[in-house]
Design an enzyme around this catalytic site. Structure first.
Site, PDB file in Angstrom:
ATOM      1  N   HIS A  30      47.083  55.932  47.910  1.00 18.62           N
ATOM      2  CA  HIS A  30      48.503  55.773  47.550  1.00 18.62           C
ATOM      3  C   HIS A  30      49.295  56.037  48.814  1.00 18.62           C
ATOM      4  O   HIS A  30      49.249  57.161  49.343  1.00 18.62           O
ATOM      5  CB  HIS A  30      48.891  56.768  46.466  1.00 18.62           C
ATOM      6  N   HIS A 208      43.595  53.249  37.236  1.00 12.20           N
ATOM      7  CA  HIS A 208      43.058  54.599  37.223  1.00 12.20           C
ATOM      8  C   HIS A 208      42.558  54.851  35.800  1.00 12.20           C
ATOM      9  O   HIS A 208      43.296  54.623  34.830  1.00 12.20           O
ATOM     10  CB  HIS A 208      44.149  55.613  37.544  1.00 12.20           C
ATOM     11  N   GLU A 211      39.837  59.758  35.222  1.00 12.39           N
ATOM     12  CA  GLU A 211      40.098  60.821  36.207  1.00 12.39           C
ATOM     13  C   GLU A 211      40.242  62.111  35.396  1.00 12.39           C
ATOM     14  O   GLU A 211      39.397  62.996  35.472  1.00 12.39           O
ATOM     15  CB  GLU A 211      41.367  60.503  37.004  1.00 12.39           C
ATOM     16  N   ASP A 289      42.693  58.933  48.209  1.00 12.83           N
ATOM     17  CA  ASP A 289      43.703  59.052  47.146  1.00 12.83           C
ATOM     18  C   ASP A 289      45.091  59.405  47.709  1.00 12.83           C
ATOM     19  O   ASP A 289      45.896  58.495  47.942  1.00 12.83           O
ATOM     20  CB  ASP A 289      43.240  60.090  46.110  1.00 12.83           C
ATOM     21  N   ASP A 290      45.361  60.698  47.899  1.00  8.73           N
ATOM     22  CA  ASP A 290      46.646  61.174  48.422  1.00  8.73           C
ATOM     23  C   ASP A 290      46.346  62.193  49.522  1.00  8.73           C
ATOM     24  O   ASP A 290      46.503  63.409  49.318  1.00  8.73           O
ATOM     25  CB  ASP A 290      47.463  61.815  47.300  1.00  8.73           C
TER      26      ASP A 290
HETATM   27  N1  HPA Z   1      46.101  59.816  39.770  1.00 11.25           N
HETATM   28  C1  HPA Z   1      47.066  59.204  39.081  1.00 11.25           C
HETATM   29  N2  HPA Z   1      48.189  58.805  39.633  1.00 11.25           N
HETATM   30  C2  HPA Z   1      48.368  59.008  40.939  1.00 11.25           C
HETATM   31  C3  HPA Z   1      47.418  59.633  41.688  1.00 11.25           C
HETATM   32  C4  HPA Z   1      46.221  60.059  41.079  1.00 11.25           C
HETATM   33  O1  HPA Z   1      45.301  60.630  41.688  1.00 11.25           O
HETATM   34  N3  HPA Z   1      47.913  59.695  42.965  1.00 11.25           N
HETATM   35  C5  HPA Z   1      49.104  59.089  42.950  1.00 11.25           C
HETATM   36  N4  HPA Z   1      49.398  58.677  41.715  1.00 11.25           N
HETATM   37 ZN    ZN Z   2      44.861  57.536  42.784  1.00 11.08          ZN
END
Ligand code: HPA
Ligand code: ZN
Length: 344
Positions: A30, A208, A211, A289-290
Site C-alpha cells: 500500500h 484482502h 488476514e 504491506d505497509d
Molecule cells: N489490511 C487491510 N487493509 C489495509 C492493510 C492491511 O494490511 N494495509 C492497508 N490497508
Molecule cells: Zn494489505
C-alpha cells in the site's frame, strides 16, 4: 574453536547475502503505508498541519497495534499529510528507492482513492503524482510496475461504485482493482456488483481475505469476486480443503509476514503458516504491506521469515520465483526473471 552461535551467525549472514542477490517482485504494497515518520513530519510542516506527535520517535512509539483496526486508524490519519501532487510523487519515489535497495525489479502497488477523496483531494493529484514517480522509477531504477486502486471495504458498495466512476478518466493507468481496510464484518460478497463490473471490462481483481477474517471470506473472494490473487490469505491454513484448492489452482497468496506479527494475526514469526502453505503446494509470495508501519521493507520480510522458519536457499529461490509467477508481468518478462533466479 568455532561456537554453534558463530556458525549460526555465519549461516544467517550467508542467507541474508543470498536474499540480497535474489531479484524480487513485490505484489502487496500500500503506497500510503510506505509513508515513513520522517516524511510524515516534513509534509505536516510543509502544509501547516499539527500532528499529535512531537517527533519521529513519538510517532514510531505509537506503532504498536493489537489488531488491524488500530493500525488502520493511524494509517488513515497519517495519510492526511498527503495533499498535493509532489507529496504523492515523493512518497512513491521514496518507496521505489527502498525497493531498489532490496533488489525489487517489479512492483504492483495499491493505493486507496477513497482515503483521499474523502478529504477533498482531487484524484488527478493522487494518480498523476504516483504514476509520474512510477514512470521515472522505471526509467531511472529499472523497476517495472502495475497500479491497483483498492476499495475500502468498511464503506458501502455504492461508495465503491461512485469511486469507480470518479476514476474513469485515469483507467489507462490501472491494471486491476483490489479490496482492503477493515475485514471482519465486511465480506467480499458485499462488493459483488462492483467487482463484476470491473471484470466485465477485462480487468483482473484481487482482495484482502483471510488476514483477520475467516477462511469463508477467501472462498467468497474466489467464488463471488473471482479474484486472480488473494492478499494475505493466511487463514486458509485452517481449512485443508481450501488450502488444497488454492494449491491446485495456483492462486497466488500475497503474504506479509512482518505485518501479520505487528497486527497480531499470528502470535510470532515462528508460528507463521507460510512454510505450511508452501509445503501444501500453494503459490506464496513475500511482501511488505505497509513497511513504514510494520518494521521493514520486502528484504527485511524475507530475512525475518527465513530466520524464523529456517528457510533454505532453495525455499527462498522458490519464493522469489513465485513472486514473478504470481505477478501481472508479460510471460516473456516473467521468463527472463525466472531464468535469472534459476542461475543463482
Ligand atoms: N489490511 C487491510 N487493509 C489495509 C492493510 C492491511 O494490511 N494495509 C492497508 N490497508
Ligand atoms: Zn494489505
Amino acid at each position: 574453536m568455532t561456537s554453534l552461535a558463530d556458525l549460526l551467525q555465519k549461516g544467517r549472514a550467508g542467507t541474508d547475502a543470498f536474499i540480497a542477490r535474489l531479484p524480487k517482485a513485490e505484489l502487496h504494497l500500500h503506497i500510503e503505508g510506505s509513508l515513513e515518520p520522517e516524511m510524515m513530519i516534513a509534509k505536516a510542516k510543509k502544509h501547516g498541519i499539527q500532528l499529535p506527535y512531537a517527533n519521529v520517535e513519538a510517532l514510531r512509539a505509537a506503532y504498536n497495534f493489537s489488531n488491524l483496526q488500530q493500525f488502520l486508524d493511524l494509517y488513515y490519519a497519517g495519510a492526511d499529510v498527503l495533499r498535493d501532487k509532489d507529496d504523492f510523487y515523493d512518497l512513491t519515489r521514496a518507496y521505489l528507492q527502498r525497493a531498489k535497495a532490496d533488489h525489487v525489479v517489479h512492483c504492483e502497488i495499491f493505493f486507496d482513492p477513497q482515503t483521499h477523496t474523502a478529504r477533498g483531494i482531487d484524484l488527478e493529484v493522487v494518480v498523476t503524482g504516483i504514476v509520474e514517480a512510477l514512470h521515472d522509477g522505471e526509467a531511472e531504477l529499472g523497476i517495472t510496475w502495475r497500479l491497483i486502486p483498492n476499495f475500502l471495504r468498511h464503506l458501502s458498495e455504492q461508495d465503491a461504485i461512485d469511486t469507480l466512476a470518479e476514476l474513469e478518466p485515469y483507467m489507462e493507468h490501472f491494471h486491476g482493482f483490489g479490496l482492503d481496510s477493515s475485514e471482519v464484518g465486511n465480506p467480499p460478497s458485499k462488493f459483488a456488483r462492483v467487482f463484476a463490473e470491473i471484470r466485465s471490462r477485462g480487468l483482473p481483481v484481487v482482495a484482502h481475505a483471510g488476514e483477520e477474517g475467516p477462511p469463508e471470506y477467501i472462498i467468497e473472494a474466489l467464488d463471488i469476486l473471482h479474484v486472480a490473487r488473494i492478499d494475505h490469505g493466511i487463514r486458509a491454513i485452517e481449512d485443508p480443503a481450501l488450502t488444497s484448492r488454492l494449491a491446485r489452482g495456483q492462486i497466488p497468496l500475497t503474504v506479509c509476514p512482518l505485518s501479520n506479527v505487528k497486527l497480531c494475526a499470528v502470535p510470532s514469526l515462528a508460528a507463521h503458516p507460510l512454510k505450511k502453505l508452501l509445503d501444501a503446494g500453494c503459490l506464496v509470495t513475500i511482501n511488505s504491506d505497509d513497511p513504514a508501519y510494520f518494521g521493514g521493507y520486502v528484504g527485511e520480510n524475507y530475512r525475518a521469515i527465513a530466520a524464523a522458519l529456517d528457510l533454505s536457499n532453495q525455499d527462498l529461490k522458490m519464493l522469489a520465483a513465485m513472486s514473478f509467477r504470481g505477478s501481472w508481468l508479460h510471460e516473456t518478462q516473467k521468463a527472463r526473471h525466472l531464468a535469472t533466479i534459476d542461475q543463482l
